[in-house]
Design an enzyme around this catalytic site. Sequence first.
Site, PDB file in Angstrom:
ATOM      1  N   ASN A 112      72.074 -29.977  76.267  1.00 42.54           N
ATOM      2  CA  ASN A 112      70.893 -30.717  75.820  1.00 42.54           C
ATOM      3  C   ASN A 112      70.552 -31.848  76.791  1.00 42.54           C
ATOM      4  O   ASN A 112      69.797 -32.765  76.451  1.00 42.54           O
ATOM      5  CB  ASN A 112      71.135 -31.317  74.429  1.00 42.54           C
ATOM      6  CG  ASN A 112      71.425 -30.251  73.398  1.00 42.54           C
ATOM      7  OD1 ASN A 112      70.799 -29.201  73.398  1.00 42.54           O
ATOM      8  ND2 ASN A 112      72.388 -30.512  72.527  1.00 42.54           N
ATOM      9  N   HIS A 134      68.812 -30.468  60.622  1.00 48.46           N
ATOM     10  CA  HIS A 134      70.150 -30.573  61.218  1.00 48.46           C
ATOM     11  C   HIS A 134      71.203 -30.960  60.170  1.00 48.46           C
ATOM     12  O   HIS A 134      70.914 -31.684  59.221  1.00 48.46           O
ATOM     13  CB  HIS A 134      70.084 -31.656  62.307  1.00 48.46           C
ATOM     14  CG  HIS A 134      71.309 -31.750  63.157  1.00 48.46           C
ATOM     15  ND1 HIS A 134      72.271 -32.717  62.965  1.00 48.46           N
ATOM     16  CD2 HIS A 134      71.716 -31.010  64.214  1.00 48.46           C
ATOM     17  CE1 HIS A 134      73.224 -32.572  63.877  1.00 48.46           C
ATOM     18  NE2 HIS A 134      72.911 -31.547  64.651  1.00 48.46           N
ATOM     19  N   GLU A 167      62.286 -32.817  61.433  1.00 44.28           N
ATOM     20  CA  GLU A 167      62.573 -33.031  62.855  1.00 44.28           C
ATOM     21  C   GLU A 167      61.320 -32.761  63.669  1.00 44.28           C
ATOM     22  O   GLU A 167      60.532 -31.887  63.302  1.00 44.28           O
ATOM     23  CB  GLU A 167      63.684 -32.067  63.316  1.00 44.28           C
ATOM     24  CG  GLU A 167      64.948 -32.253  62.531  1.00 44.28           C
ATOM     25  CD  GLU A 167      66.056 -31.291  62.936  1.00 44.28           C
ATOM     26  OE1 GLU A 167      65.973 -30.668  63.999  1.00 44.28           O
ATOM     27  OE2 GLU A 167      67.011 -31.183  62.156  1.00 44.28           O
ATOM     28  N   SER A 217      66.355 -27.929  66.355  1.00 46.40           N
ATOM     29  CA  SER A 217      67.368 -27.798  67.397  1.00 46.40           C
ATOM     30  C   SER A 217      67.754 -26.363  67.718  1.00 46.40           C
ATOM     31  O   SER A 217      68.183 -26.084  68.831  1.00 46.40           O
ATOM     32  CB  SER A 217      68.609 -28.596  67.023  1.00 46.40           C
ATOM     33  OG  SER A 217      69.072 -28.225  65.744  1.00 46.40           O
ATOM     34  N   ASP A 260      63.450 -36.989  62.758  1.00 42.60           N
ATOM     35  CA  ASP A 260      64.544 -36.940  63.730  1.00 42.60           C
ATOM     36  C   ASP A 260      63.976 -36.412  65.054  1.00 42.60           C
ATOM     37  O   ASP A 260      63.595 -35.245  65.147  1.00 42.60           O
ATOM     38  CB  ASP A 260      65.650 -36.030  63.179  1.00 42.60           C
ATOM     39  CG  ASP A 260      66.875 -35.982  64.086  1.00 42.60           C
ATOM     40  OD1 ASP A 260      66.779 -36.445  65.244  1.00 42.60           O
ATOM     41  OD2 ASP A 260      67.921 -35.469  63.651  1.00 42.60           O
ATOM     42  N   HIS A 285      65.528 -33.940  69.842  1.00 40.41           N
ATOM     43  CA  HIS A 285      65.211 -33.055  70.966  1.00 40.41           C
ATOM     44  C   HIS A 285      63.840 -33.325  71.570  1.00 40.41           C
ATOM     45  O   HIS A 285      63.392 -32.598  72.453  1.00 40.41           O
ATOM     46  CB  HIS A 285      65.306 -31.598  70.526  1.00 40.41           C
ATOM     47  CG  HIS A 285      66.685 -31.219  70.112  1.00 40.41           C
ATOM     48  ND1 HIS A 285      67.650 -30.830  71.008  1.00 40.41           N
ATOM     49  CD2 HIS A 285      67.281 -31.241  68.896  1.00 40.41           C
ATOM     50  CE1 HIS A 285      68.783 -30.593  70.363  1.00 40.41           C
ATOM     51  NE2 HIS A 285      68.582 -30.843  69.075  1.00 40.41           N
ATOM     52  N   LYS A 328      71.112 -36.670  74.151  1.00 46.60           N
ATOM     53  CA  LYS A 328      70.461 -35.468  74.685  1.00 46.60           C
ATOM     54  C   LYS A 328      69.743 -35.824  75.981  1.00 46.60           C
ATOM     55  O   LYS A 328      70.404 -36.024  76.982  1.00 46.60           O
ATOM     56  CB  LYS A 328      69.619 -34.848  73.590  1.00 46.60           C
ATOM     57  CG  LYS A 328      70.603 -34.179  72.638  1.00 46.60           C
ATOM     58  CD  LYS A 328      70.195 -33.841  71.288  1.00 46.60           C
ATOM     59  CE  LYS A 328      71.418 -33.252  70.585  1.00 46.60           C
ATOM     60  NZ  LYS A 328      71.343 -33.303  69.149  1.00 46.60           N
TER      61      LYS A 328
END
Length: 386
Positions: free
Chosen positions: A45, A131, A172, A176, A201, A204, A235
């Site tokens: 990541n 997640h 998110e 992910s 979140d 990423h 990440k």
Amino acid sequence: MSWDLQPQIDDWRAQDLWRELRLVESTQGPVVKVDGKEMVNFSSNDYLGLADSEVLKQAMQEGVDFYGAGSGASRLVCGTLRPHRDLEDALAFFKRTEAALTFSSGYATAMGTIPALMGQGDTIILDKLCHASLVDASRLSGATIRVFPHNHLGKLEKLLQTATGRVLIVTESIFSMDGDRCPLVEIVALKERHGAWLMLDEAHAVGVIGPQGRGLAAELGLEGQVELQMGTLSKAIGLSGGYLAASRQVIDWLINRARSFVYSTAPPPAVAHAALVGICEILQGKDGDTRRGRLWKNLALLKSDPLPTSAIVPWIIGDEQKAMDISSQLREAGLLIPAIRYPTVARGSARLRVTCTAGHSEAQIRRLLAELAKVGLGESAAPAEA
Ligand SMILES: *Cc1c(COP(=O)(O)O)cnc(C)c1O
């Protein structure tokens, strides 16, 4: 119940669900040495290629020289070292919030934040693909948990209509294991209409999308409408640690009530110092733009129709055994691409999760495409739409 774990282990092995750690004998980067063999790494990541960058290594060394190796204790006990404070100010500016708080990991951020704000009588509404940290934290809070099918606005609205107490939507910006985005504009409209709060979140998304890599909320101009903005330093920022950006009131509350913050030693100050350099000098500077440019160029080379919307490009295989077989065929060919299986994703939706970074060369991406085609995963084999 017996303490003999072997039957369960054998069962997991038989289902191709057993996992083992592989030793990497190199730094983390586009090429890694695993089990004695050099492989091109499409599994990390480290989207901007910062984990082993000169600039962050130097910042880390500088941090050790300035502030020493350890933090001594929890920040409420031992006091807050300068780099932790500076990093939080920088994060608040980066996310355009009043304040921010850092934790030892993204996982610890969720585990501290959600139970500090939500409890019995409240309702947490989660996207089905959230997640594990968000799911575990929600469970720990004791609030009522409701789950809507992935990105399903109709079901989300239904759940909002019957929710009681304080209501928090958790989702998110980039998922992910699927690499797709949440419909943030619509979710913000829904939560406003129902008086709920939103926790987003951006693990990423930070570093990858939005102006200066500030994430999806920034890309859509919605920063002012997301009450709890979570992210990690682990990440694209290439280090470790997590953060929550929010109003001053919420952050002060978390300083008092987030147990993973209160009862945990502060991360090494050098990590905070390096993260500060990462946020201020790299992400928001020219280097960040250059690295993001390289990342998106690589992504466009990897997949063109449709273009990827994140640095995560999964190829859904389905069967666990088949995913494992393809992953090991690719490993033979010198490519490190893990088979992601249950319980990380649903049973029967095993996949190869390819991640691209700014550090990959064009030749490495072309080699990946050639090897994917050899195992029947050319672009025409329909990469996941999730
Ligand atoms: C990785 C990840 C986390 C956890 O972050 P760490 O810093 O690795 O603990 C949280 N949420 C999402 C969506 C993630 O992908």
